[in-house]
Design a protein around this motif. Structure first.
Motif, short mmCIF file in Angstrom:
data_model
loop_
_atom_site.label_atom_id
_atom_site.label_comp_id
_atom_site.label_asym_id
_atom_site.label_seq_id
_atom_site.Cartn_x
_atom_site.Cartn_y
_atom_site.Cartn_z
N PHE A 124 2.24 -1.47 -10.09
CA PHE A 124 1.25 -1.75 -9.05
C PHE A 124 1.71 -2.96 -8.27
CE2 PHE A 124 -2.55 -3.92 -7.48
CZ PHE A 124 -3.07 -2.92 -6.69
N TYR A 125 1.92 -2.81 -6.96
CA TYR A 125 2.39 -3.90 -6.12
C TYR A 125 1.23 -4.60 -5.42
CZ TYR A 125 7.03 -1.86 -6.63
OH TYR A 125 8.20 -1.38 -7.14
N ARG A 126 1.39 -5.92 -5.25
CA ARG A 126 0.45 -6.72 -4.48
C ARG A 126 1.20 -7.33 -3.30
NH1 ARG A 126 -0.39 -7.89 -9.82
NH2 ARG A 126 0.53 -9.35 -10.08
N GLN A 158 4.26 5.22 -6.20
CA GLN A 158 4.67 4.75 -7.52
C GLN A 158 3.54 4.99 -8.51
OE1 GLN A 158 7.70 3.39 -8.12
NE2 GLN A 158 8.25 3.56 -5.98
N ASP A 208 0.83 -1.21 0.00
CA ASP A 208 0.00 0.00 0.00
C ASP A 208 0.86 1.26 0.00
OD1 ASP A 208 -2.24 -1.59 0.03
OD2 ASP A 208 -2.71 -1.25 2.15
N ASN A 224 2.43 1.71 -3.43
CA ASN A 224 1.43 2.04 -4.45
C ASN A 224 1.02 3.51 -4.39
OD1 ASN A 224 1.37 -0.46 -5.67
ND2 ASN A 224 -0.23 -1.23 -4.33
#
Length: 67
Positions: A43-45, A39, A33, A36
């Protein structure tokens, strides 16, 4: 609460982040989070990260700054 070191599991390299969280999943989600929000191209998970075992601050002999 525990202290966890969170780092990328593969791909792009960046420094690890120390996180205070209730569990490993929360630690990964918090880092994803945070990244994100700063950036725009990626998109990071939470699954993009791996987490250390909980770090016990009593294992350190000296005081230190954690950043």
């Amino acid at each position: 609460m525990n202290i966890y070191e969170v780092m990328r599991s593969e791909g792009l390299r960046f420094g690890s982040h120390l996180v205070v969280a209730k569990n490993e999943e929360n630690a990964k989600r918090m880092v994803a989070d945070m990244l994100n929000t700063t950036q725009t191209a990626v998109f990071y998970r939470p699954t993009d990260f791996e987490v250390s075992d909980p770090i016990d601050p009593n294992n350190y002999r000296e005081e230190m700054v954690i950043y």
